[in-house]
Motif scaffolding. Structure first.
Motif, mmCIF file in Angstrom:
data_model
loop_
_atom_site.group_PDB
_atom_site.id
_atom_site.type_symbol
_atom_site.label_atom_id
_atom_site.label_comp_id
_atom_site.label_asym_id
_atom_site.label_seq_id
_atom_site.Cartn_x
_atom_site.Cartn_y
_atom_site.Cartn_z
ATOM 1 N N ASN A 207 38.071 29.256 48.879
ATOM 2 C CA ASN A 207 38.652 30.573 49.153
ATOM 3 C C ASN A 207 37.526 31.610 49.181
ATOM 4 N N PRO A 208 36.725 31.648 50.254
ATOM 5 C CA PRO A 208 35.524 32.496 50.293
ATOM 6 C C PRO A 208 35.803 33.986 50.130
ATOM 7 N N LYS A 209 37.011 34.428 50.466
ATOM 8 C CA LYS A 209 37.280 35.873 50.366
ATOM 9 C C LYS A 209 37.242 36.364 48.933
ATOM 10 N N THR A 210 37.358 35.446 47.963
ATOM 11 C CA THR A 210 37.259 35.879 46.566
ATOM 12 C C THR A 210 35.849 36.330 46.217
ATOM 13 N N ALA A 211 34.881 36.027 47.086
ATOM 14 C CA ALA A 211 33.523 36.535 46.856
ATOM 15 C C ALA A 211 33.502 38.059 46.881
ATOM 16 N N LEU A 212 34.439 38.656 47.628
ATOM 17 C CA LEU A 212 34.529 40.117 47.671
ATOM 18 C C LEU A 212 34.869 40.686 46.302
ATOM 19 N N LEU A 295 45.884 48.713 35.013
ATOM 20 C CA LEU A 295 45.686 48.877 36.457
ATOM 21 C C LEU A 295 46.563 47.962 37.319
ATOM 22 N N THR A 296 47.405 47.164 36.703
ATOM 23 C CA THR A 296 48.294 46.289 37.482
ATOM 24 C C THR A 296 49.728 46.421 36.981
ATOM 25 N N SER A 297 50.655 46.193 37.876
ATOM 26 C CA SER A 297 52.073 46.207 37.495
ATOM 27 C C SER A 297 52.503 44.803 37.077
ATOM 28 N N LYS A 298 53.651 44.727 36.432
ATOM 29 C CA LYS A 298 54.176 43.433 36.009
ATOM 30 C C LYS A 298 54.408 42.528 37.223
ATOM 31 N N LYS A 299 54.898 43.119 38.307
ATOM 32 C CA LYS A 299 55.140 42.350 39.528
ATOM 33 C C LYS A 299 53.844 41.773 40.080
ATOM 34 N N GLU A 300 52.777 42.565 40.061
ATOM 35 C CA GLU A 300 51.489 42.084 40.559
ATOM 36 C C GLU A 300 50.950 40.963 39.679
ATOM 37 N N ARG A 301 51.136 41.088 38.367
ATOM 38 C CA ARG A 301 50.617 40.060 37.459
ATOM 39 C C ARG A 301 51.387 38.759 37.577
ATOM 40 N N ILE A 410 40.764 46.590 41.407
ATOM 41 C CA ILE A 410 41.108 47.506 42.494
ATOM 42 C C ILE A 410 40.825 46.875 43.852
ATOM 43 N N MET A 411 39.722 46.130 43.976
ATOM 44 C CA MET A 411 39.422 45.455 45.231
ATOM 45 C C MET A 411 40.515 44.444 45.590
ATOM 46 N N ALA A 412 41.029 43.740 44.586
ATOM 47 C CA ALA A 412 42.112 42.794 44.848
ATOM 48 C C ALA A 412 43.363 43.509 45.353
ATOM 49 N N LYS A 413 43.657 44.667 44.785
ATOM 50 C CA LYS A 413 44.826 45.431 45.231
ATOM 51 C C LYS A 413 44.625 45.941 46.665
ATOM 52 N N ILE A 414 43.389 46.349 46.981
ATOM 53 C CA ILE A 414 43.097 46.801 48.341
ATOM 54 C C ILE A 414 43.215 45.643 49.328
ATOM 55 N N MET A 415 42.706 44.487 48.948
ATOM 56 C CA MET A 415 42.788 43.310 49.821
ATOM 57 C C MET A 415 44.229 42.921 50.098
ATOM 58 N N ILE A 423 47.028 37.881 46.828
ATOM 59 C CA ILE A 423 46.300 37.313 45.697
ATOM 60 C C ILE A 423 46.695 38.076 44.441
ATOM 61 N N ASN A 424 46.666 37.384 43.332
ATOM 62 C CA ASN A 424 46.992 38.026 42.063
ATOM 63 C C ASN A 424 45.820 38.909 41.644
ATOM 64 N N PRO A 425 46.036 40.222 41.479
ATOM 65 C CA PRO A 425 44.914 41.120 41.150
ATOM 66 C C PRO A 425 44.191 40.746 39.863
ATOM 67 N N LEU A 426 44.851 39.994 38.975
ATOM 68 C CA LEU A 426 44.212 39.637 37.709
ATOM 69 C C LEU A 426 42.927 38.860 37.920
ATOM 70 N N ILE A 427 42.857 38.077 39.001
ATOM 71 C CA ILE A 427 41.648 37.287 39.197
ATOM 72 C C ILE A 427 40.462 38.178 39.563
ATOM 73 N N GLY A 428 40.731 39.416 39.990
ATOM 74 C CA GLY A 428 39.647 40.339 40.286
ATOM 75 C C GLY A 428 38.853 40.708 39.042
ATOM 76 N N SER A 429 39.508 40.686 37.879
ATOM 77 C CA SER A 429 38.802 41.003 36.634
ATOM 78 C C SER A 429 37.748 39.953 36.307
ATOM 79 N N ALA A 430 37.905 38.751 36.868
ATOM 80 C CA ALA A 430 36.939 37.675 36.628
ATOM 81 C C ALA A 430 35.690 37.835 37.483
ATOM 82 N N GLY A 431 35.600 38.930 38.247
ATOM 83 C CA GLY A 431 34.420 39.161 39.060
ATOM 84 C C GLY A 431 33.173 39.427 38.244
#
Length: 483
Positions: A207-212, A295-301, A410-415, A423-431
């Motif tokens: 999933n190369p887009k997770t590099a963003l 920074l995330t809603s329950k639905k997003e998580r 925030i980048m995950a939410k924008i994507m 994508i689940n925004p929570l994985i953006g925190s693992a950046g």
């Protein structure tokens, strides 16, 4: 050891503990400042006195946008391969290296003179001993990254025992450990080799887009530069641009990279930067969850992601080689870090040198981690921790880490605005590049909302991308100010 992230009564527990730690740091730092300033006379009596907005930057050449890209361009492998250096350029580079060595010697002499003028008081050592025992308590009882915090805590205790001399030059055990591998960047290189042998780049390849997301998390690194500039307006705090770059790398949550950059740009601050970087790495389970939930809603998580495609052995084997080639061509200053990462990963994926791979991943990694952590803990002494500049590093490190976490979210939410398959925004925190701690935290927070939602492998994509991203940021800083 299981943490308590899922308990409702502990919703703000980790945020509170982090706040208490910062308040203790504030008290210690200002206490140290008062003790050290009482015997000084004027600005010249202390190495931390401020006479300009950015003290020490007078002899550092200003970097404009055009000169920045020019410097980076001149430090690419492509340029160095086709360019024949002139005698003037060779002489300039030699003079620059000699000046750096002289500066290191002067800084060491100044530090020794300051310590002689303001010897450490007994009550200061007592406080540092208490902090060492607190670190061990958090590791053993609370389970906060014991592999890091136990040796750091014991290093702190041992170096502050009055009369023991374990941190004294030249024969103190902890001094030998620090000089042999931490102060000269040797241990960070070995750690990166071990990280490579332990890392699976499959999720990133699938999933190369997770590099963003890993790239967006570097926002914390660059945003901290502005924080450093603002800190210089506080009386008693002053950083030059090289020190600012070294402090900013803490935002990547990568201890070895922080040590490497500070060794190149700000060796006089390596001790405090290393302590701050490793402390925040260990406190990932405390710092990140409140930001993630804010920074995330329950639905997003609760977003579920589809299973990743299988990645072939050929892809995994070629990836570290391609990564190394790109680094050689475009950013050689980052090659020591990425080269060791690629080497460790290649011997793992190629599959024909399993003895080497297992040694690097297990025995060597464990031994070096113990020694590196003891070396980091040995720098937790009053004269290095209890002053305003150290306070600034602690505060800026926390700010950088928080901004990096927010940047990935925030980048995950924008994507998701543009992606059909969310994508689940929570994985953006693992950046951030705390591997695999940040990925585990993202998975745990996701499972707290839905026990059937497994995000670990998805979070590993941005997590390993963050390692690469922080190494690239380090290379950019070094190519700009260190060459």
């Amino acid at each position: 050891m299981e943490t308590e992230l899922n308990k409702k009564n502990d919703k703000f527990k980790y945020l509170k503990i982090t706040t208490v730690i910062c308040l203790i740091a504030v008290a210690l730092s200002f206490a140290g400042c008062g003790a050290s300033d009482s015997g000084s006379t004027g600005a010249s009596g202390s190495s931390y006195a401020s006479s300009t907005v950015i003290k020490g930057s007078e002899n550092i050449k200003p970097i404009s946008v055009s000169s920045f890209f020019k410097n980076v361009g001149k430090n690419t492998g492509i340029y160095k391969m086709i360019h024949n250096p002139t005698p003037e350029e060779i002489a300039e580079e030699k003079a620059s290296k000699e000046a750096m060595e002289i500066a290191k010697e002067e800084q060491a002499a100044q530090a020794a003179a300051d310590l002689a003028a303001h010897p450490v008081k007994g009550w200061q050592r007592l406080i540092m001993l208490a902090i060492g025992f607190l670190i061990v308590y958090l590791a053993v009882v609370k389970g906060f990254e014991p592999l890091l915090l136990i040796p750091i805590g014991f290093g702190t205790i041992l170096v502050n025992i009055p009369g023991a001399g374990m941190g004294d030059a030249p024969d103190g055990m902890l001094h030998i450990i620090y000089s042999a591998g931490v102060g000269n960047e040797f241990f960070p290189m070995l750690i990166f080799m071990g990280i490579g042998a332990m890392t699976d780049f499959g999720p990133l390849i699938a999933n190369p887009k997770t590099a963003l997301l890993g790239g967006a998390a570097q926002l914390g690194v660059f945003a901290t530069l502005f924080g450093v500039a603002a800190m210089n307006f506080i009386p008693g705090i002053d950083y030059n641009m090289k020190q600012a770059c070294a402090i900013a790398i803490i935002g990547g949550a990568d201890g070895p990279t922080s040590i490497y950059v500070s060794g190149k740009l700000a060796p006089e601050m390596m001790a405090v930067i290393a302590v701050a970087a490793y402390s925040y790495m260990a406190l990932v389970p405390m710092i990140q969850p409140p930001i993630m939930k804010l920074l995330t809603s329950k639905k997003e998580r609760q977003i579920k992601m589809s299973q990743l495609r299988p990645v072939s052995k050929t892809e995994k084997t070629l990836f570290p080689l391609l990564l190394l080639v790109v680094t050689i061509l475009l950013l050689p200053p980052a090659a020591p870090l990425i080269g060791m990462l690629a080497f460790g990963n290649f011997i793992k994926e190629v599959g024909i040198v399993q003895r080497l791979s297992k040694t690097v991943e297990n025995e060597m990694m464990n031994i070096v981690s113990i020694l590196l952590s003891l070396g980091v803990g040995s720098q937790m002494t009053p004269e290095k921790i209890m002053h305003a500049n150290s306070l600034g590093i602690i505060v800026l490190g926390l700010l950088a880490f928080a901004v990096a976490t927010a940047g990935g979210l925030i980048m995950a939410k924008i994507m998701n605005i543009f992606l059909k398959e969310k994508i689940n925004p929570l994985i953006g925190s693992a950046g951030v590049s705390a591997v695999p701690m940040a990925a585990r935290v993202a998975n745990k927070v996701g499972m707290a909302e839905d026990p059937t939602n497994f995000l670990l492998m998805h979070a590993m994509g941005p997590n390993v991308a963050g390692v690469i991203g922080t190494a690239i940021a380090a290379g950019v800083f070094i190519s700009t100010y260190g060459m």
